[in-house]
Write a protein that holds these residues in place. Structure first.
Motif, PDB file in Angstrom:
ATOM      1  N   ASN A  53      10.059  -8.127  34.778  1.00 14.62           N
ATOM      2  CA  ASN A  53       9.045  -7.557  33.896  1.00 14.62           C
ATOM      3  C   ASN A  53       8.836  -6.072  34.167  1.00 14.62           C
ATOM      4  OD1 ASN A  53       6.989  -7.332  32.006  1.00 14.62           O
ATOM      5  ND2 ASN A  53       5.416  -8.163  33.330  1.00 14.62           N
ATOM      6  N   CYS A  54       8.218  -5.713  35.310  1.00 14.63           N
ATOM      7  CA  CYS A  54       7.774  -4.327  35.479  1.00 14.63           C
ATOM      8  C   CYS A  54       8.845  -3.391  36.038  1.00 14.63           C
ATOM      9  CB  CYS A  54       6.547  -4.282  36.388  1.00 14.63           C
ATOM     10  SG  CYS A  54       6.900  -4.548  38.151  1.00 14.63           S
ATOM     11  N   LYS A  55       9.799  -3.921  36.778  1.00  7.30           N
ATOM     12  CA  LYS A  55      10.821  -3.111  37.463  1.00  7.30           C
ATOM     13  C   LYS A  55      10.210  -2.052  38.380  1.00  7.30           C
ATOM     14  CE  LYS A  55      15.399  -1.136  36.575  1.00  7.30           C
ATOM     15  NZ  LYS A  55      15.308   0.117  37.313  1.00  7.30           N
ATOM     16  N   ALA A  56       9.020  -2.379  38.923  1.00  6.27           N
ATOM     17  CA  ALA A  56       8.346  -1.440  39.811  1.00  6.27           C
ATOM     18  C   ALA A  56       7.802  -2.119  41.068  1.00  6.27           C
ATOM     19  CB  ALA A  56       7.200  -0.751  39.067  1.00  6.27           C
ATOM     20  N   GLY A  57       8.229  -3.352  41.316  1.00  2.00           N
ATOM     21  CA  GLY A  57       7.798  -4.051  42.522  1.00  2.00           C
ATOM     22  C   GLY A  57       6.355  -4.486  42.511  1.00  2.00           C
ATOM     23  N   LYS A  58       5.771  -4.675  41.319  1.00  2.68           N
ATOM     24  CA  LYS A  58       4.361  -5.039  41.251  1.00  2.68           C
ATOM     25  C   LYS A  58       4.074  -6.325  40.497  1.00  2.68           C
ATOM     26  CE  LYS A  58       2.900  -1.671  43.689  1.00  2.68           C
ATOM     27  NZ  LYS A  58       2.416  -1.979  45.066  1.00  2.68           N
ATOM     28  N   CYS A  59       5.048  -6.856  39.778  1.00  3.44           N
ATOM     29  CA  CYS A  59       4.784  -8.079  39.013  1.00  3.44           C
ATOM     30  C   CYS A  59       5.295  -9.321  39.726  1.00  3.44           C
ATOM     31  CB  CYS A  59       5.389  -7.988  37.614  1.00  3.44           C
ATOM     32  SG  CYS A  59       7.193  -8.153  37.580  1.00  3.44           S
ATOM     33  N   GLY A  60       6.237  -9.159  40.640  1.00  2.00           N
ATOM     34  CA  GLY A  60       6.761 -10.292  41.386  1.00  2.00           C
ATOM     35  C   GLY A  60       7.710 -11.180  40.613  1.00  2.00           C
ATOM     36  N   SER A  61       8.125 -10.765  39.412  1.00  2.00           N
ATOM     37  CA  SER A  61       8.918 -11.648  38.549  1.00  2.00           C
ATOM     38  C   SER A  61      10.368 -11.806  38.980  1.00  2.00           C
ATOM     39  CB  SER A  61       8.894 -11.119  37.111  1.00  2.00           C
ATOM     40  OG  SER A  61       7.583 -11.089  36.602  1.00  2.00           O
ATOM     41  N   CYS A  62      10.978 -10.743  39.490  1.00  2.00           N
ATOM     42  CA  CYS A  62      12.434 -10.747  39.683  1.00  2.00           C
ATOM     43  C   CYS A  62      12.862 -11.234  41.058  1.00  2.00           C
ATOM     44  CB  CYS A  62      13.013  -9.359  39.396  1.00  2.00           C
ATOM     45  SG  CYS A  62      12.466  -8.068  40.538  1.00  2.00           S
ATOM     46  N   SER A  63      12.141 -12.190  41.591  1.00  4.35           N
ATOM     47  CA  SER A  63      12.497 -12.752  42.895  1.00  4.35           C
ATOM     48  C   SER A  63      13.820 -13.510  42.810  1.00  4.35           C
ATOM     49  CB  SER A  63      11.398 -13.706  43.367  1.00  4.35           C
ATOM     50  OG  SER A  63      10.167 -13.034  43.497  1.00  4.35           O
ATOM     51  N   CYS A 148       5.056 -12.918  44.245  1.00  3.47           N
ATOM     52  CA  CYS A 148       6.497 -13.011  44.024  1.00  3.47           C
ATOM     53  C   CYS A 148       7.043 -14.328  44.567  1.00  3.47           C
ATOM     54  CB  CYS A 148       7.208 -11.848  44.711  1.00  3.47           C
ATOM     55  SG  CYS A 148       6.943 -11.766  46.506  1.00  3.47           S
ATOM     56  N   PHE A 149       6.257 -14.963  45.450  1.00  4.47           N
ATOM     57  CA  PHE A 149       6.587 -16.254  46.057  1.00  4.47           C
ATOM     58  C   PHE A 149       7.803 -16.195  46.967  1.00  4.47           C
ATOM     59  CE2 PHE A 149       4.552 -17.584  41.901  1.00  4.47           C
ATOM     60  CZ  PHE A 149       3.290 -17.711  42.459  1.00  4.47           C
ATOM     61  N   LEU A 150       8.150 -14.992  47.436  1.00  4.93           N
ATOM     62  CA  LEU A 150       9.226 -14.894  48.420  1.00  4.93           C
ATOM     63  C   LEU A 150       8.817 -15.566  49.732  1.00  4.93           C
ATOM     64  CD1 LEU A 150      10.544 -11.237  47.934  1.00  4.93           C
ATOM     65  CD2 LEU A 150      11.412 -13.357  46.926  1.00  4.93           C
ATOM     66  N   CYS A 151       7.529 -15.441  50.090  1.00  4.55           N
ATOM     67  CA  CYS A 151       7.059 -16.087  51.320  1.00  4.55           C
ATOM     68  C   CYS A 151       7.147 -17.601  51.187  1.00  4.55           C
ATOM     69  CB  CYS A 151       5.645 -15.644  51.657  1.00  4.55           C
ATOM     70  SG  CYS A 151       4.368 -16.106  50.448  1.00  4.55           S
ATOM     71  N   GLN A 152       6.840 -18.112  49.996  1.00  5.43           N
ATOM     72  CA  GLN A 152       6.934 -19.549  49.776  1.00  5.43           C
ATOM     73  C   GLN A 152       8.396 -20.005  49.859  1.00  5.43           C
ATOM     74  OE1 GLN A 152       3.601 -20.353  50.022  1.00  5.43           O
ATOM     75  NE2 GLN A 152       3.584 -21.565  48.154  1.00  5.43           N
ATOM     76  N   ASP A 153       9.277 -19.174  49.329  1.00  7.03           N
ATOM     77  CA  ASP A 153      10.693 -19.524  49.301  1.00  7.03           C
ATOM     78  C   ASP A 153      11.311 -19.532  50.689  1.00  7.03           C
ATOM     79  OD1 ASP A 153      13.313 -19.953  47.930  1.00  7.03           O
ATOM     80  OD2 ASP A 153      13.747 -17.975  48.757  1.00  7.03           O
ATOM     81  N   THR A 154      10.916 -18.587  51.519  1.00  5.50           N
ATOM     82  CA  THR A 154      11.556 -18.472  52.834  1.00  5.50           C
ATOM     83  C   THR A 154      10.924 -19.378  53.877  1.00  5.50           C
ATOM     84  OG1 THR A 154      12.479 -16.821  54.356  1.00  5.50           O
ATOM     85  CG2 THR A 154      10.140 -16.651  53.889  1.00  5.50           C
ATOM     86  N   CYS A 155       9.720 -19.889  53.605  1.00  4.61           N
ATOM     87  CA  CYS A 155       9.050 -20.785  54.556  1.00  4.61           C
ATOM     88  C   CYS A 155       9.860 -22.070  54.692  1.00  4.61           C
ATOM     89  CB  CYS A 155       7.634 -21.099  54.082  1.00  4.61           C
ATOM     90  SG  CYS A 155       6.786 -22.284  55.154  1.00  4.61           S
TER      91      CYS A 155
END
Length: 258
Positions: A53-63, A148-155
């Motif tokens: 979405n934002c391409k600015a590291g603020k929406c968390g979409s492109c995980s 972005c749920f990266l923390c959820q993914d890596t847990c």
């Protein structure tokens, strides 16, 4: 380096299965991985699915996962990779694939709904809340979360054990519980809600073994483990096992009842 041709392996497929597909694609100076994914869509794979979405590291979409590490595509610069290496881009492993790099992260929204919201203090109207600045600063760190749920993914509790998902909220939402528990105006206790107890009994705090993998992948630099999960664990243990804390809570409860 002004430009070169990079080798990419991108996962293609859907819920029924799939695999890695090889690409060679142009890379220009200053680009991020999301730029390369967009170039692939424009030149070689127009049906490649990716969420952004934002391409600015603020929406968390492109995980996604880049060379096996959970990252934001838009915040991962191509300059961090050797031009000779093959870059592998795959969907988040902890969640079901929808198609290509898009996963179903609905698990996280289910967990979000399970965390009771902030309870306003009685007799204080919105706009009249007053807090010490140090209390604001303490919880403001957690408000930087872009989900972005990266923390959820890596847990690994979520990532490696599907059976844990029902009982475990994951670091993002345990962090939310910790934020509310340390909020000086949250009146949950007056309403009979003990956030420390629910963190342990309902959100699976005991599953977390503080390996700090969630902190390591957070694009906002939030110290999830040190500033949220460990303090929450300490307070939960005090409440449950410290005899003086237990006795004090009983005395206060009896006094307020009287």
């Amino acid at each position: 380096m002004s430009g070169y041709e990079a080798r990419f392996k991108v996962w293609r497929g859907d819920v029924g299965g799939g695999g890695l597909e090889d690409f060679k694609v142009e890379v220009n100076e200053g680009e991020v991985v999301l730029d390369i994914i967009h170039r692939l869509q424009a030149t070689q794979a127009p049906d490649l699915a990716v969420r952004w979405n934002c391409k600015a590291g603020k929406c968390g979409s492109c995980s996604a996962e880049i060379n096996g590490r959970p990252r934001l595509l838009c915040m991962t610069r191509m300059s961090v990779f050797d031009p000779e290496e093959t870059i592998t881009v795959t969907p988040l492993r902890a969640f079901p694939v929808v198609r290509d790099l898009v996963t179903d992260v609905g698990f996280n929204y289910t967990k979000a709904r399970e965390v009771p919201a902030f309870v306003p203090p009685a007799g204080v109207a919105p706009g009249e809340y007053r807090m010490m600045q140090e209390d604001v600063d303490r919880s403001q760190e957690f408000r930087k979360c872009i989900e972005c749920f990266l923390c959820q993914d890596t847990c690994h509790v979520v990532r490696d054990h599907e059976e844990n998902k029902q009982a475990f909220a994951g670091p993002r939402f345990l962090m939310r519980v910790a934020e509310l528990d340390m909020h000086p105006l949250d009146a949950a206790a007056e309403e009979g809600l003990d956030r420390k107890t629910t963190a342990q009994d309902e959100h699976g705090l005991g599953y977390c073994n503080i390996t700090k993998c969630c902190t390591e992948v957070c694009p906002e630099g939030i110290k999830i483990t040190d500033n949220a999960l460990i303090p929450l664990k300490e307070r939960a243990v005090d409440r449950k096992y410290d005899p003086l804390v237990w006795l004090g809570s009983k005395i206060r409860r009896r006094s307020s009842a009287g």
